[in-house]
Enzyme design. Structure first.
Site, PDB file in Angstrom:
ATOM      1  N   HIS A 122      41.640  -5.689  27.888  1.00 57.53           N
ATOM      2  CA  HIS A 122      42.374  -4.666  28.676  1.00 57.53           C
ATOM      3  C   HIS A 122      43.026  -5.375  29.859  1.00 57.53           C
ATOM      4  O   HIS A 122      42.634  -6.309  30.428  1.00 57.53           O
ATOM      5  CB  HIS A 122      41.169  -3.475  29.123  1.00 57.53           C
ATOM      6  CG  HIS A 122      41.755  -2.164  29.510  1.00 57.53           C
ATOM      7  ND1 HIS A 122      42.006  -2.309  30.872  1.00 57.53           N
ATOM      8  CD2 HIS A 122      41.818  -1.165  29.155  1.00 57.53           C
ATOM      9  CE1 HIS A 122      42.463  -0.924  31.080  1.00 57.53           C
ATOM     10  NE2 HIS A 122      42.323  -0.354  30.038  1.00 57.53           N
ATOM     11  N   ASP A 199      32.921  -7.297  30.708  1.00 62.96           N
ATOM     12  CA  ASP A 199      33.415  -5.795  30.712  1.00 62.96           C
ATOM     13  C   ASP A 199      32.855  -5.149  29.718  1.00 62.96           C
ATOM     14  O   ASP A 199      32.977  -5.508  28.565  1.00 62.96           O
ATOM     15  CB  ASP A 199      35.024  -5.893  30.514  1.00 62.96           C
ATOM     16  CG  ASP A 199      35.716  -4.512  30.385  1.00 62.96           C
ATOM     17  OD1 ASP A 199      34.778  -3.727  30.213  1.00 62.96           O
ATOM     18  OD2 ASP A 199      36.842  -4.494  30.173  1.00 62.96           O
ATOM     19  N   LYS A 225      32.817   6.995  30.135  1.00 65.59           N
ATOM     20  CA  LYS A 225      32.821   6.802  28.666  1.00 65.59           C
ATOM     21  C   LYS A 225      31.492   6.917  28.134  1.00 65.59           C
ATOM     22  O   LYS A 225      31.335   6.758  26.781  1.00 65.59           O
ATOM     23  CB  LYS A 225      33.395   5.330  28.327  1.00 65.59           C
ATOM     24  CG  LYS A 225      34.954   5.002  28.962  1.00 65.59           C
ATOM     25  CD  LYS A 225      35.182   3.657  28.697  1.00 65.59           C
ATOM     26  CE  LYS A 225      36.719   3.336  29.654  1.00 65.59           C
ATOM     27  NZ  LYS A 225      37.855   3.985  28.985  1.00 65.59           N
ATOM     28  N   CYS A 365      46.529  -0.177  26.950  1.00 64.05           N
ATOM     29  CA  CYS A 365      46.425  -1.201  28.047  1.00 64.05           C
ATOM     30  C   CYS A 365      46.169  -2.338  27.488  1.00 64.05           C
ATOM     31  O   CYS A 365      45.072  -3.132  28.166  1.00 64.05           O
ATOM     32  CB  CYS A 365      45.302  -0.625  28.949  1.00 64.05           C
ATOM     33  SG  CYS A 365      45.956   0.885  29.953  1.00 64.05           S
TER      34      CYS A 365
END
Length: 407
Positions: A122, A199, A225, A365
């Site tokens: 990302h 991440d 999320k 992204c």
């Protein structure tokens, strides 16, 4: 809670609404998940009964709010199996967590040092490192993708050197849903003395994370999320590393003492939590973890994997469809396009929206991935615990309609 899908779906009020005259089918969970009623109730409960600033108040509701937020911190610690609760830093989300680390590493990274990331990241796990390298004179290197969207981890051996200070990678790709071999990468990076940042934005909602077993030095994720409010997130860092690094923001809460000519700083976790935090969001992140724990992360993982496999199988039956990373391990999402000249992913997304089906289209992204495949973007269907195979059937019907309309 027994895993009864109808009971789980009944906890999400938004699933009762219609979009363009059709029942909502929400498959954009990689962007943000919907919220169950117990999360919505917890938001109202905090503001209705416990709204006060935390940590410094002597009055009752301030102390109650403090206890609730610190209880949520402990829930996060237990959820990822961190060793110490003070290794859990509240943030606004994954992007802020990564930027926090990138900014405080300015005191550590020197000219000529090296940072390794990957082509599957990302933007939030690329741009902060580019900025850090520009400011410090360090060099940014990449693990490339192969033609199928698999990270060429075998090239890590030649990328790692004694100058490597950090390797940073997502556990699951937000754009493709591909699962990356982070365990192998962590082991190799540690052998050279480099730190590793993971991440976990797309892994924490779908898979069990045991941070001690994983042995990452930093693990970062977002609350929104995983059924919690937006503006919430967690930075986990190993105690010895966090103690070594300087603060990120200056202000209230992160100090020990302030004089006119100098200041001393608080210990963990407060050294990295300047200012009034997102108290409601942090507390309700704990409620979202309660929700996931009641269902069981293993049950969530199994159900969502079945949806991913079913979707992949059904899309594979359509000769006009290209699935990216098709034969690679994946979780949470399927990313695809219509192999028709002149058709943009947004064309498909708009047709699906008319049927009440919410998917994400575009580059997600992750423009380097799209350039790798020489495409403008993809259609991404991403799943949560409330999605069903019947909804997938509706998705496939919508894709078939898009093929007929756009061919």
């Amino acid at each position: 809670m027994n895993f009864k899908l109808s009971d789980i779906r009944s906890q999400f009020p938004i699933l009762d609404r219609e979009v363009n005259g059709n029942p909502l089918i929400y498959m954009d969970n990689a962007a943000t998940s919907q919220k169950p009623q117990m999360v919505l109730d917890a938001i109202e409960n905090y503001y209705g009964k416990f709204n006060a600033n935390v940590h410094r108040g002597i009055h009752t509701i301030s102390q109650e709010a403090t206890i609730m937020m610190e209880d949520a911190r402990e829930k996060v610690r237990a959820f990822i199996n961190a060793e110490h609760v003070h290794e859990i830093i509240f943030t606004k989300g994954t992007t802020e967590g990564i930027n926090l680390v990138a900014n405080v590493l300015r005191e550590v990274i020197k000219p000529g040092d090296e940072i390794i990331t990957t082509e599957i990241e990302h933007h939030s796990n690329i741009v902060p490192w580019q900025m850090l390298c520009e400011r410090t004179g360090a060099k940014l290197k990449y693990i490339p993708l192969d033609k199928n969207g698999r990270l060429q981890v075998e090239k890590l051996d030649e990328l790692l050197t004694e100058k490597t200070k950090l390797v940073t990678i997502n556990q699951i790709s937000n754009a493709l849903g591909v699962i990356n071999p982070v365990e192998e990468i962590i082991t190799k990076a540690h052998q050279t003395g480099a730190w590793v940042l993971i991440d976990g934005a797309q892994s924490i909602p779908h898979t069990k994370v045991d941070i001690q077993k994983l042995d990452a030095d930093f693990f970062i994720f977002s609350g929104h999320k995983m059924y919690a409010p937006t503006g919430t997130g967690i930075l986990y860092g190993k105690e010895n590393i966090l103690n070594e690094l300087p603060p990120f923001h200056g202000g209230g809460e992160m100090i020990k003492e302030v004089w006119m000519d100098h200041s001393t700083y608080a210990g963990l976790p407060f050294k990295f939590e300047a200012g009034t935090p997102n108290i409601e969001g942090n507390i309700v992140l704990g409620t979202a973890i309660d929700f996931m724990n009641e269902i069981g992360i293993e049950n969530i993982h199994q159900h969502e994997n079945e949806l991913v496999q079913y979707t992949t199988e059904k899309l594979s039956e359509l000769e006009e469809i290209i699935i990216y990373g098709k034969n690679l391990p994946r979780s949470g999402a399927v990313s695809f396009n219509l192999n028709l000249k002149g058709v943009h992913p947004s064309d498909v997304g708009m047709i699906l929206d008319k049927k009440g089906i919410a998917v994400r289209t575009g580059h997600h992204c992750a423009q380097p991935i799209m350039r790798h495949f020489q495409i403008p973007g993809t259609v991404r269907a991403s799943f949560a615990v409330f999605n069903t195979k019947e909804e997938v059937d509706q998705l496939i019907a919508g894709v078939k309609q898009a093929i007929r309309m756009l061919a």
